[in-house]
Design an enzyme around this catalytic site. Structure first.
Site, short mmCIF file in Angstrom:
data_model
loop_
_atom_site.label_atom_id
_atom_site.label_comp_id
_atom_site.label_asym_id
_atom_site.label_seq_id
_atom_site.Cartn_x
_atom_site.Cartn_y
_atom_site.Cartn_z
N THR A 68 -11.28 3.15 -7.75
CA THR A 68 -11.68 3.69 -9.07
C THR A 68 -12.82 4.67 -8.82
O THR A 68 -13.99 4.38 -9.11
CB THR A 68 -12.16 2.57 -10.02
N THR A 101 -13.35 -2.06 -9.76
CA THR A 101 -14.51 -1.91 -10.64
C THR A 101 -14.22 -0.89 -11.73
O THR A 101 -13.85 0.24 -11.44
CB THR A 101 -15.73 -1.43 -9.83
N ASP A 152 0.85 -1.19 0.00
CA ASP A 152 0.00 0.00 0.00
C ASP A 152 0.89 1.24 0.00
O ASP A 152 1.94 1.25 0.63
CB ASP A 152 -0.94 0.02 1.23
N ARG A 203 -17.89 7.75 2.91
CA ARG A 203 -17.72 8.09 1.49
C ARG A 203 -19.06 8.16 0.75
O ARG A 203 -19.87 7.25 0.84
CB ARG A 203 -16.81 7.08 0.80
N CYS A 212 -19.52 2.18 -4.35
CA CYS A 212 -19.89 1.25 -5.43
C CYS A 212 -21.13 1.74 -6.17
O CYS A 212 -21.06 2.19 -7.30
CB CYS A 212 -20.18 -0.13 -4.85
N1 SAJ Z 1 -29.66 1.38 -0.24
C1 SAJ Z 1 -30.99 1.84 -0.30
N2 SAJ Z 1 -31.98 0.94 -0.49
C2 SAJ Z 1 -31.73 -0.40 -0.64
C3 SAJ Z 1 -30.38 -0.85 -0.60
C4 SAJ Z 1 -29.37 0.05 -0.39
O1 SAJ Z 1 -31.25 3.04 -0.17
O2 SAJ Z 1 -32.70 -1.16 -0.79
C5 SAJ Z 1 -28.58 2.35 -0.04
C6 SAJ Z 1 -27.75 2.09 1.20
O3 SAJ Z 1 -28.30 2.76 2.31
C7 SAJ Z 1 -26.39 2.68 0.80
C8 SAJ Z 1 -26.34 2.45 -0.70
O4 SAJ Z 1 -27.68 2.22 -1.13
O5 SAJ Z 1 -26.36 4.05 1.07
C9 SAJ Z 1 -25.47 1.26 -1.10
O6 SAJ Z 1 -25.89 0.20 -0.30
P1 SAJ Z 1 -25.44 -1.33 -0.65
O7 SAJ Z 1 -26.21 -2.22 0.27
O8 SAJ Z 1 -25.52 -1.56 -2.09
O9 SAJ Z 1 -23.94 -1.39 -0.12
P2 SAJ Z 1 -22.57 -1.22 -0.88
O10 SAJ Z 1 -22.42 0.11 -1.53
O11 SAJ Z 1 -21.52 -1.62 0.11
O12 SAJ Z 1 -22.65 -2.28 -2.04
C10 SAJ Z 1 -21.96 -3.49 -1.91
C11 SAJ Z 1 -21.68 -3.89 -3.33
N3 SAJ Z 1 -20.71 -4.94 -3.33
C12 SAJ Z 1 -19.76 -4.90 -4.28
O13 SAJ Z 1 -19.67 -4.02 -5.12
C13 SAJ Z 1 -18.79 -6.00 -4.23
C14 SAJ Z 1 -22.96 -4.36 -4.01
O14 SAJ Z 1 -22.62 -4.97 -5.26
C15 SAJ Z 1 -23.68 -5.35 -3.16
O15 SAJ Z 1 -24.87 -5.76 -3.83
C16 SAJ Z 1 -24.03 -4.69 -1.86
O16 SAJ Z 1 -22.78 -4.40 -1.19
C17 SAJ Z 1 -24.88 -5.59 -0.98
O17 SAJ Z 1 -25.35 -6.64 -1.47
O18 SAJ Z 1 -25.11 -5.19 0.17
#
Ligand code: SAJ
Length: 453
Positions: A100, A137, A45, A348, A277
């Site tokens: 990214t 990604t 890192d 973030r 993401c």
């Molecule tokens: N969110 C909503 N409504 C929902 C689901 C999420 O408002 O129904 C919001 C969350 O509060 C958050 C944002 O969307 O602010 C993203 O939430 P997320 O659950 O998608 O979490 P992330 O950003 O950590 O997404 C990761 C991603 N994993 C990878 O890229 C490897 C995503 O592909 C996964 O689907 C997700 O986790 C997951 O399954 O929780």
């Protein structure tokens, strides 16, 4: 035995050295995963702070699942350094897990991928055929477009000095059930034999399905659309959360009814979509479509809906304050949760930030409490509350992040310390009737705004 057969055989026996460039929320668990799977690991890192923390066995990421699994400094097969040139000559395969992000004008920033790739290629031993795998990604075409020019400039030859592949990370922060060792992977590579050799390697890391899916672009595209689909689905329920209250219908009642259908995929409306993401990856797809002159109207519109949620909610909160007879210039709002996601300490792209900024622009004072974050994770114009029992004189509490800690607070005690006991559930996770019984006027996203008795 051919090169790829030997690589596969060594992968099977754990007799390979794996390099990981970038020890963030994906790279560090990946390094630990390969170490635990029996491989020699070199983790790199650029941050001396990160390297020093990892060397001390401390977790530099915001993901609590990484807290207690970092190998001890003197663990065999565990080498951590800030120097790519020191690490790469030891490695049979190098995984690149660098950020990214997108730029201010919402364009993909590939500089980390380019710089990390260049540093790896410069450190390769000629003729070593080291396999270099991008996990970050990106959009279809990026791995080749970003790395091949560097390879050519250095006079290296693919198939002789190195091989290039793409295996998207699918790590889900704060979700130990989908850590690097329990998640399916796809591998893209222009050379199928190398792709299959990598299947052998990643199959030692994860218990789930690992498959070679074809050329780089197929795997790059799969990863991006996984998150584009999620953003679009969330945008749909967010748009419905703005329509149904106007029809005097609670969107959650509608979603619960619709979810009785066998193939209805339920999502939850909220104050916004944060993280590195979901709100980021769609811009990669939008950019790539623009590059080839094909419109991406649906992907663009979904992003616009999700980006508008913080200001929409701020407008609703302003109206609620006004209806409660609180002039905006005197209003005080307390945000419960600041992190972009429950059970994760990561600010973030959090929607809490634009929400707070819009409220502050109306003259409202904003406090915030998030037990997963440090004081310096918040912007300067936020009154950070570290002890909720000291929170006094607020006119409204807004649930922004559905941390378990935010759900289990002393609602009765807090109501007694409020100037106006108004609650807004921005994630639809609270038992509103129960909280209303404790003296709160309760409102929620997607719910008609008449007060719940
Ligand atoms: N969110 C909503 N409504 C929902 C689901 C999420 O408002 O129904 C919001 C969350 O509060 C958050 C944002 O969307 O602010 C993203 O939430 P997320 O659950 O998608 O979490 P992330 O950003 O950590 O997404 C990761 C991603 N994993 C990878 O890229 C490897 C995503 O592909 C996964 O689907 C997700 O986790 C997951 O399954 O929780």
């Amino acid at each position: 035995m051919g090169y790829t057969d030997l690589f596969s055989s060594n992968a099977e026996s754990g007799n390979l050295t794996v390099g990981i460039i970038g020890l963030g929320y994906v790279g560090l668990p990946t390094a630990i995963g390969f170490h635990d799977a029996g491989f020699e690991v070199w983790g790199v890192d650029i941050s001396q702070r990160t390297v020093d923390m990892v060397k001390r066995g401390e977790n530099p990421t915001g993901d609590p699942d990484v807290d207690d699994i970092i190998p001890a400094p003197n663990s065999e097969r565990w080498n951590i350094t800030t120097s790519t040139s020191e690490a790469v000559p030891h490695c049979d395969v190098v995984l690149v897990t660098v950020p990214t992000p997108i730029t201010e004008d919402l364009k993909p920033d590939l500089s980390y991928v380019q710089k990390a790739g260049r540093a790896v290629f410069e450190s390769l031993e000629k003729g070593s055929r080291t396999i270099v795998v991008l996990e970050s990604t990106v959009y279809p075409g990026v791995t080749a477009q970003t790395w091949i020019p560097e390879v050519e400039e250095l006079g290296l030859e693919i198939g002789v000095d190195l091989e290039i592949a793409y295996c998207p990370e699918r790590f889900n922060p704060g979700d130990s059930a989908h850590g690097v060792r329990q998640v399916a992977r796809v591998i893209g590579c222009s050379n199928p034999e190398v792709g299959e050799a990598l299947v052998s390697l990643y199959s030692k890391l994860t218990t789930e399905d690992v498959r070679y899916v074809g050329k780089l672009e197929v795997a790059e595209a799969a990863k991006v659309i996984e998150n584009v689909q999620r953003d679009i689905n969330i945008a749909l329920v967010n748009e419905l959360a703005r329509i149904f209250p106007a029809l005097d219908v609670d969107v959650e009642d509608v979603l619960s009814a619709a979810a009785t259908k066998w193939n209805f995929h339920r999502y939850t409306p909220g104050v916004g979509v944060g993280g590195h993401c979901i709100p980021v990856d769609p811009y990669y797809m939008i950019q790539r479509a623009a590059d080839v002159g094909v419109p991406a109207g649906l992907i663009t519109a979904a992003r616009a809906v999700n980006r508008s949620m913080p200001s929409h909610v701020a407008g609703v909160l302003g109206d609620l304050m006004w209806n409660a007879g609180v002039p905006a210039s005197e209003g005080k709002v307390l945000l419960l949760g600041w992190s972009y996601k429950a059970e994760v300490g990561d600010p973030r792209e959090t929607p809490a930030e634009p929400l707070a900024e819009t409220l502050i622009s109306k003259g409202i004072k904003v406090g915030a409490w998030d037990p997963h974050l440090d004081v310096n994770d918040f912007p300067d114009d936020i009154d950070v509350v570290t002890d909720l029992s000291q929170a006094n004189g607020y006119d409204m509490v807004v649930l922004v992040t559905a941390h378990k800690a935010c759900l289990s607070i002393d609602w009765e005690g807090l109501a007694n310390r409020m100037r106006n006991p108004i609650l807004y559930d921005g994630r639809r996770v609270l038992n509103l009737k129960d909280i209303a019984s404790k003296g709160w006027k309760v409102y929620a996203i997607g719910k008609p705004s008449h007060v719940i008795e």
